[in-house]
Design an enzyme around this catalytic site. Structure first.
Site, PDB file in Angstrom:
ATOM      1  N   ARG A  38       0.823  -1.216   0.000  1.00 41.85           N
ATOM      2  CA  ARG A  38       0.000   0.000   0.000  1.00 41.85           C
ATOM      3  C   ARG A  38       0.853   1.261   0.000  1.00 41.85           C
ATOM      4  O   ARG A  38       0.468   2.270  -0.585  1.00 41.85           O
ATOM      5  CB  ARG A  38      -0.946  -0.021   1.203  1.00 41.85           C
ATOM      6  CG  ARG A  38      -2.040  -1.053   1.003  1.00 41.85           C
ATOM      7  CD  ARG A  38      -2.822  -1.334   2.255  1.00 41.85           C
ATOM      8  NE  ARG A  38      -4.023  -2.095   1.913  1.00 41.85           N
ATOM      9  CZ  ARG A  38      -4.867  -2.581   2.796  1.00 41.85           C
ATOM     10  NH1 ARG A  38      -4.662  -2.391   4.085  1.00 41.85           N
ATOM     11  NH2 ARG A  38      -5.934  -3.239   2.404  1.00 41.85           N
ATOM     12  N   LYS A 199     -19.237 -17.976   0.098  1.00 39.08           N
ATOM     13  CA  LYS A 199     -20.683 -17.917   0.337  1.00 39.08           C
ATOM     14  C   LYS A 199     -21.434 -16.964  -0.581  1.00 39.08           C
ATOM     15  O   LYS A 199     -20.967 -15.868  -0.878  1.00 39.08           O
ATOM     16  CB  LYS A 199     -20.937 -17.463   1.778  1.00 39.08           C
ATOM     17  CG  LYS A 199     -20.569 -18.503   2.795  1.00 39.08           C
ATOM     18  CD  LYS A 199     -20.890 -17.979   4.184  1.00 39.08           C
ATOM     19  CE  LYS A 199     -20.739 -19.083   5.225  1.00 39.08           C
ATOM     20  NZ  LYS A 199     -21.024 -18.556   6.562  1.00 39.08           N
ATOM     21  N   GLY A 357      -9.477  -9.812  -1.237  1.00 41.50           N
ATOM     22  CA  GLY A 357      -8.331 -10.266  -0.447  1.00 41.50           C
ATOM     23  C   GLY A 357      -7.833 -11.638  -0.876  1.00 41.50           C
ATOM     24  O   GLY A 357      -6.653 -11.816  -1.207  1.00 41.50           O
ATOM     25  N   GLY A 380     -12.832  -4.121   0.624  1.00 38.23           N
ATOM     26  CA  GLY A 380     -14.213  -3.659   0.799  1.00 38.23           C
ATOM     27  C   GLY A 380     -14.659  -2.663  -0.256  1.00 38.23           C
ATOM     28  O   GLY A 380     -15.781  -2.756  -0.785  1.00 38.23           O
TER      29      GLY A 380
HETATM   30  P1  ADP Z   1     -12.301 -12.651  -1.651  1.00 41.35           P
HETATM   31  O1  ADP Z   1     -11.560 -12.418  -0.344  1.00 41.35           O
HETATM   32  O2  ADP Z   1     -11.344 -12.627  -2.824  1.00 41.35           O
HETATM   33  O3  ADP Z   1     -13.466 -11.728  -1.829  1.00 41.35           O
HETATM   34  P2  ADP Z   1     -13.857 -14.792  -0.542  1.00 41.35           P
HETATM   35  O4  ADP Z   1     -13.435 -14.388   0.831  1.00 41.35           O
HETATM   36  O5  ADP Z   1     -15.256 -14.539  -0.923  1.00 41.35           O
HETATM   37  O6  ADP Z   1     -12.870 -14.156  -1.638  1.00 41.35           O
HETATM   38  O7  ADP Z   1     -13.640 -16.351  -0.739  1.00 41.35           O
HETATM   39  C1  ADP Z   1     -12.436 -17.005  -0.520  1.00 41.35           C
HETATM   40  C2  ADP Z   1     -12.632 -18.293   0.235  1.00 41.35           C
HETATM   41  O8  ADP Z   1     -13.555 -19.165  -0.392  1.00 41.35           O
HETATM   42  C3  ADP Z   1     -11.318 -19.056   0.302  1.00 41.35           C
HETATM   43  O9  ADP Z   1     -10.910 -19.135   1.651  1.00 41.35           O
HETATM   44  C4  ADP Z   1     -11.649 -20.423  -0.271  1.00 41.35           C
HETATM   45  O10 ADP Z   1     -11.022 -21.480   0.433  1.00 41.35           O
HETATM   46  C5  ADP Z   1     -13.146 -20.505  -0.112  1.00 41.35           C
HETATM   47  N1  ADP Z   1     -13.743 -21.478  -1.025  1.00 41.35           N
HETATM   48  C6  ADP Z   1     -13.740 -21.438  -2.373  1.00 41.35           C
HETATM   49  N2  ADP Z   1     -14.340 -22.518  -2.892  1.00 41.35           N
HETATM   50  C7  ADP Z   1     -14.750 -23.270  -1.851  1.00 41.35           C
HETATM   51  C8  ADP Z   1     -15.449 -24.517  -1.739  1.00 41.35           C
HETATM   52  N3  ADP Z   1     -15.844 -25.215  -2.822  1.00 41.35           N
HETATM   53  N4  ADP Z   1     -15.701 -24.974  -0.497  1.00 41.35           N
HETATM   54  C9  ADP Z   1     -15.284 -24.284   0.583  1.00 41.35           C
HETATM   55  N5  ADP Z   1     -14.638 -23.109   0.549  1.00 41.35           N
HETATM   56  C10 ADP Z   1     -14.369 -22.597  -0.660  1.00 41.35           C
END
Ligand code: ADP
Ligand code: MG
Length: 400
Positions: A38, A199, A357, A380
């Site tokens: 950053r 999710k 992230g 965010g």
């Molecule tokens: P970002 O931080 O890039 O916005 P998220 O926090 O939404 O991404 O999602 C990342 C998480 O989703 C990771 O920790 C990954 O392990 C989890 N993940 C992805 N696919 C699956 C799956 N099929 N089952 C469980 N966890 C998953």
């Protein structure tokens, strides 16, 4: 594109005071900064203003002190890292307004840099108190916002100040806004979006907005399970939000109505236990998942088909990994599709913008971060932008 002023609109600033909002909320371990990304992002802005002869006052928050002076959350913890990146001495000032700052300004010579204290030590910061903003502005001549990552907050240092002083986007803010505009504001079509991650519930607004904006929506990660389940697929003991079946259906209907093609995996990588290279690992059609198995990644056939989809597209926006990429071999789909996107970008066939992230971590893991057109580390703010929200810190810059 909506217009905002940049450093190009500034001439000589000799002796003028530039209040510069940067992101110094750096990851730390045992009192030392572990990642200075950053700082490096804002270094060009800081050094350019200094080169124009300004006295540069850095403004930033650090942690969540909630309006109190908390010594362990002094932004001075980042001072060594900032000096190292800038290659210049930076004076620390333990206030953000008032006579102590005024005195510091008197001591600084043109081109010198000072770091003001953690803005969140003052209650007025997060309340966007105009009185605090006026007190900060009193020591400055211009305001430069270079912290896109904080632009989703309407705080005194991210929003309030822009109303009180001539306001400019810093180089990092400018690059971010240009990349985001190219990805979703006014993109070259067709546009594909990859949305993955754990999710559906955490990305409902993202999905709802994207189906009205993009031509192809590629859904992966844990959230794909919720969509598959809503479509009547048995996802075994996969991570799945069964209570969101109706929501998932509504998103699919909205996509249909908007002419957006949704891509769900048709083969998947499953295992009975979540561990690295588990003995129960196998790849199967989505309709063949056993009751005691969980889906942990998108399968190779689906990835190949998705790579073909990307070949037909000109723009890609990506948030969320396709699988549980932190654990081998469930990084395979994310890595493969990321490499396809990177190769297309290198050929000049695709504009690729990614953020989030875990997404940034996954793309680094795939070794393609350099090859994407733009990677946002804003977290965010990036997500809110993907939700189609107007970010207050950006809006005021455009109006300024
Ligand atoms: P970002 O931080 O890039 O916005 P998220 O926090 O939404 O991404 O999602 C990342 C998480 O989703 C990771 O920790 C990954 O392990 C989890 N993940 C992805 N696919 C699956 C799956 N099929 N089952 C469980 N966890 C998953
Ligand atoms: Mg995450």
């Amino acid at each position: 594109m909506t217009k905002f002023r940049t450093l190009d609109d500034l001439g000589d600033l000799t002796g003028k005071v530039a209040l510069v909002r940067v992101d110094l909320n750096l990851p730390m371990q045992d009192g030392a900064v572990t990642d200075d990304t950053r700082v490096r992002a804002s270094a060009p802005t800081i050094l350019e203003l200094a080169a124009k002869g300004a006295k540069v006052l850095l403004l930033a928050h650090f942690g969540r002190p909630r309006g109190e002076r908390v010594s362990t959350m002094s932004v001075s913890m980042t001072l060594d890292a900032v000096q190292a990146v800038l290659g210049k001495e930076v004076m620390f000032v333990p206030e953000i307004a008032g006579p102590v700052v005024e005195q510091a300004v008197g001591i600084l010579r043109p081109g010198d840099i000072a770091m003001l204290e953690n803005t969140r030590f003052w209650k007025g910061e997060e309340k966007n108190d105009p009185e605090l903003a006026r007190a900060i502005a009193a020591n400055g001549d211009i305001y430069v916002n270079d912290a896109f990552s904080a632009a989703h907050r309407a705080h005194a240092s991210t929003e309030g100040l822009a109303h009180l002083l001539p306001a400019y986007a810093g180089r990092s803010m400018e690059a971010e806004l240009k990349a985001l505009e190219a990805a979703l504001g006014n993109p070259v079509r067709p546009v594909a979006a990859v949305v993955g991650g754990a999710k559906v519930s955490s990305k409902l607004d993202v999905l709802t907005h994207l189906v009205t904006q993009v031509d192809h929506l590629i859904i992966g990660g844990g959230m794909a399970n919720t969509f598959l389940a809503a479509r009547g697929v048995n996802v075994g003991k996969s991570l799945c939000e069964h209570d969101l079946a109706a929501t998932a259906e509504a998103i699919l209907d909205a996509a249909d109505g908007a002419g957006c093609t949704v891509h769900l995996p048709y083969d998947v990588v499953v295992a009975k236990e979540f561990a690295a290279n588990p003995p129960s690992l196998r790849t199967c059609n989505v309709h063949e998942v056993a009751a005691d198995e969980m889906i942990l990644d998108v399968g190779p056939l689906a990835v190949e088909a998705l790579a073909d989809v990307l070949k037909t597209c000109r723009t890609l926006v990506w948030n969320g990994p396709l699988g549980a990429f932190e654990t081998q071999p469930f990084d395979a789909a994310t890595v493969a599709l990321a490499r396809s996107a990177a190769a297309l970008t290198k050929e000049g066939a695709l504009i690729s913008v990614a953020g989030g992230g875990d997404t940034v971590a996954a793309l680094n893991h795939a070794g393609v971060a350099e090859d994407f057109t733009y990677i946002s580390t804003a977290g965010g703010a990036f997500l809110e932008w993907m939700e189609g929200k107007e970010l207050p810190g950006v809006k005021t810059l455009e109006q300024a």
